[in-house]
Every structure is written in structure tokens, then in C-alpha cells.
Design a protein around this motif. Structure first.
Motif, mmCIF file in Angstrom:
data_model
loop_
_atom_site.group_PDB
_atom_site.id
_atom_site.type_symbol
_atom_site.label_atom_id
_atom_site.label_comp_id
_atom_site.label_asym_id
_atom_site.label_seq_id
_atom_site.Cartn_x
_atom_site.Cartn_y
_atom_site.Cartn_z
ATOM 1 N N SER A 75 8.962 11.099 -8.535
ATOM 2 C CA SER A 75 8.021 12.094 -9.833
ATOM 3 C C SER A 75 6.916 12.832 -9.116
ATOM 4 O O SER A 75 5.525 13.425 -9.554
ATOM 5 N N GLY A 76 6.294 12.730 -7.356
ATOM 6 C CA GLY A 76 5.371 12.993 -6.877
ATOM 7 C C GLY A 76 4.342 11.554 -6.268
ATOM 8 O O GLY A 76 4.750 11.112 -7.215
ATOM 9 N N GLY A 77 3.788 11.737 -5.000
ATOM 10 C CA GLY A 77 2.832 11.202 -4.181
ATOM 11 C C GLY A 77 3.322 9.753 -3.761
ATOM 12 O O GLY A 77 4.845 10.331 -3.783
ATOM 13 N N VAL A 78 2.730 9.126 -3.487
ATOM 14 C CA VAL A 78 2.864 8.449 -2.517
ATOM 15 C C VAL A 78 2.537 6.825 -3.476
ATOM 16 O O VAL A 78 1.090 6.828 -3.052
ATOM 17 N N ARG A 79 3.431 5.218 -2.378
ATOM 18 C CA ARG A 79 2.519 4.375 -2.623
ATOM 19 C C ARG A 79 2.256 3.833 -1.633
ATOM 20 O O ARG A 79 3.609 3.595 -0.321
ATOM 21 N N ASN A 80 1.306 3.846 -0.834
ATOM 22 C CA ASN A 80 0.805 3.418 0.664
ATOM 23 C C ASN A 80 0.484 1.834 0.585
ATOM 24 O O ASN A 80 -0.563 0.997 0.219
ATOM 25 N N PHE A 81 1.212 0.682 0.663
ATOM 26 C CA PHE A 81 1.196 0.013 1.606
ATOM 27 C C PHE A 81 0.831 -0.314 2.870
ATOM 28 O O PHE A 81 1.766 -0.154 3.886
ATOM 29 N N SER A 82 -0.330 -1.239 3.539
ATOM 30 C CA SER A 82 -0.448 -1.251 4.521
ATOM 31 C C SER A 82 -1.529 -2.256 4.921
ATOM 32 O O SER A 82 -2.513 -3.242 4.181
ATOM 33 N N THR A 83 -2.066 -2.339 5.945
ATOM 34 C CA THR A 83 -3.221 -3.603 6.628
ATOM 35 C C THR A 83 -4.501 -2.940 6.546
ATOM 36 O O THR A 83 -5.351 -3.750 7.101
ATOM 37 N N GLY A 84 -4.695 -1.639 6.450
ATOM 38 C CA GLY A 84 -5.800 -0.554 6.106
ATOM 39 C C GLY A 84 -5.950 -0.608 5.147
ATOM 40 O O GLY A 84 -7.076 0.057 5.313
#
Length: 328
Positions: free
Chosen positions: A227-236
Motif C-alpha cells: 500500500s506504500g511506505g515502510v515499517r522501520n524496526f531498528s535499534t535507533g
């Protein structure tokens, strides 16, 4: 357009692994046999009420080259390696080694259909050396030689989850881990990272290998949406619901944050860097596109990307276990 968007997403994900102070998870118990860490797929080692490390009998015994037998009627487990034979009974402290009766200061346990045995008594019964390092909660077992334990002396080899590390040769003049050594740690971390489904929920599960105290991990996981976009999981990230720990082990519940049917692909970037200078010589990038392809027509990639153009990218695509990592 999708290909261009995906490339832009990769750039975005790389930029998310910024340094932020986060909480530390407790280091799990580890068992290293002859320099190689033993992976326990379900039942995990633990310290019992007598202070002894209990391990599922089969995995460690087989790592030592022994065969394991089980008698359900008498609840007896037998471990045989060449001329050596050990017999232990669930709930008993007495056991036999090559017919000689001996006694432990704890007992064999049967938990959830798994037989747990005190790792020291079994290993020593098979002629192996055993040493416990409390600071990194690791049992080192070796056969036919000295026990590889960490040394604080500069220039001497230390062992971290079976990976040999020499501060005199594995760190450059700027304090960065060398390209060759960082690849070892990065690939081991990647092997311990996966996307799993349990009881209808979706998790990102990981367990960091132990590394020298002057270094730290940084991880960015981008989940690209149709659907567009991104889910960002991170240590930062500053967002708690997308935050991943930087140490120990973690199990991140992504249910509610992502519609599983809306996933276009994944991109993971793993870095091991000096805590003080926040610099590295390269990073491991793993990408998987569910719908669509890269420019070369492939859907999966695992490459080491050097910081500079001094060397070419190193591809692990042909050998990397994508099926083990991506299980959603």
C-alpha cells in the motif's frame, strides 16, 4: 516504479540504524562445544536450584560425537561415545560411567518431554573439559585440548560464541573491526534472526552473539508495504513500538503494527560498530521481495557491503538460509 521505490526504501532503512541508548536484555545461557555454539531449537538450557547448568541431553551429546538412547519404562538415558558409556535416571543423583557408580549434586530432569542433564557431569564423563564463564553466561566444552576462554590481555585471542577475536589483529588503527572479522559476527547474528508466527501472532526474533565490550550492534529492519511506505524496526528509533534491543535476545511482537497481507518485501541491515566512534567497515544487507524483483530478476539477496570501494561487495545469496529467516 516499484523497483525504484524499493531502492529508495533500502536507503531509508540504512539511515534508520542510528545510535540511541536502549535497554539491555539478559544474556541467555550459551553452550559452546569445540568453538561452535550449540543451537537449541525448542527447550533451552537453564540453571537449576542446585546451581548446575541443565541442558537437553541429545544436542550436546551429539555435538560431542555420542549416541543417545532412552528407555521410557525405567526413565533411563544412555550416552555412548566409543568405549565410554554413561547411564542416568530421571530424578536420580546417582549415575554410572563405564559401569562405575558415581553421584552428582543435582538430578536428571524430565521437562515437557525433554530430558535435561547437568552438562558438566555428562561432558566430563565423556572425557571433555568444561569451564563456566559467568560474565557471559557461557559453558565452554572442549575435547582433546585446552578450553578456549576469553582473555583480557591485549594481543591474546578471546572467544565470543566460538568466534576467535584478537584485538591486535582484528581491529584497525581507527578502532573499527576488520572487514574479515566483522563478517564472521554479522553472519552469525543473521543466522539467529528470524520472522516467526506463533499462535496467530507475528514476531521478529533475534539473539545477538556476544561481541567484544568495545563494540555494539545496530540493526535496521524495513518491512515494505504494497500500500506504500515502510515499517522501520531498528535499534535507533525513538518509537518504542518499533524499537529493537541492541543486546541479548529479543522477541518483537509486530501484530497490530503490520497487515501481513500488505507486505511487499523485507530489508535487513546489520552492523557491528565501535561504541565510541560509531564507525564500521561494512554491513550485512539481506533483502527479500515477495511481489516483484530486483533489477537482475532475483527476489533474494544477502551481501556484505563495504564502507568504501576498496573491495567489491561480497555475496552470500547462494548459501544464505532465507527459508530459516523468513517464516511469516
Amino acid at each position: 516504479m516499484k523497483k525504484i521505490a524499493f531502492i529508495l526504501v533500502l536507503i531509508t532503512v540504512v539511515s534508520t540504524i542510528l545510535t540511541v541508548n536502549i535497554f539491555a536484555a539478559k544474556i541467555p545461557l550459551r553452550v559452546v562445544v569445540n568453538g561452535s555454539r550449540i543451537n537449541f531449537p525448542d527447550a533451552q538450557p537453564f540453571i537449576d536450584e542446585n546451581g548446575r547448568t541443565q541442558v537437553p541431553v541429545r544436542f550436546v551429546s551429539e555435538a560431542l560425537g555420542a549416541d543417545v538412547g532412552w528407555d521410557g519404562k525405567t526413565k533411563t538415558v544412555t550416552i555412548e561415545q566409543g568405549k565410554n558409556k554413561i547411564s542416568l535416571v530421571v530424578g536420580k543423583s546417582e549415575y554410572t560411567v563405564n559401569g562405575k557408580t558415581m553421584e552428582m549434586d543435582t538430578t536428571v530432569l524430565l521437562l515437557e518431554d525433554r530430558t535435561f542433564v547437568p552438562v558438566r557431569f555428562v561432558s566430563e564423563g565423556l572425557g571433555a573439559n568444561v569451564e563456566w564463564n559467568a560474565s557471559i553466561r557461557t559453558v565452554y566444552i572442549t575435547t582433546g585440548g585446552a578450553v578456549p576462554t576469553p582473555s583480557p590481555e591485549e594481543g591474546e585471542i578471546r572467544y565470543y560464541d566460538g568466534i576467535a577475536f584478537n584485538p591486535a589483529t582484528d581491529v584497525d588503527e581507527f578502532g573499527r573491526m576488520t572487514i574479515e572479522k566483522s563478517q564472521e559476527f554479522l553472519l552469525k547474528m543473521a543466522d539467529q534472526l528470524s520472522f516467526v508466527k506463533e499462535n496467530g501472532k507475528y514476531y521478529i526474533v533475534g539473539e545477538y552473539p556476544e561481541i567484544p565490550e568495545e563494540f555494539e550492534w545496530a540493526v535496521g529492519i524495513g518491512i515494505i508495504l504494497k500500500s506504500g511506505g515502510v515499517r522501520n524496526f531498528s535499534t535507533g528509533t525513538a518509537r518504542k513500538d518499533y524499537l529493537i534491543p541492541r543486546e541479548g535476545s529479543f522477541k518483537k511482537d509486530t501484530t497490530g503494527l503490520i497487515d501481513i497481507n500488505d507486505i511487499e518485501g523485507f530489508n535487513i541491515v546489520i552492523v557491528v560498530q565501535n561504541k565510541e566512534i560509531k564507525r564500521d567497515l561494512g554491513r550485512l544487507s539481506i533483502s527479500y521481495i515477495i511481489h516483484g524483483t530486483f533489477y537482475d530478476g532475483t527476489t533474494k539477496r544477502a551481501v556484505f557491503i563495504p564502507e568504501s570501494g576498496a573491495i567489491s561487495r561480497i555475496s552470500y545469496t547462494d548459501t544464505f538460509n532465507f527459508e530459516k529467516m523468513f517464516r511469516w
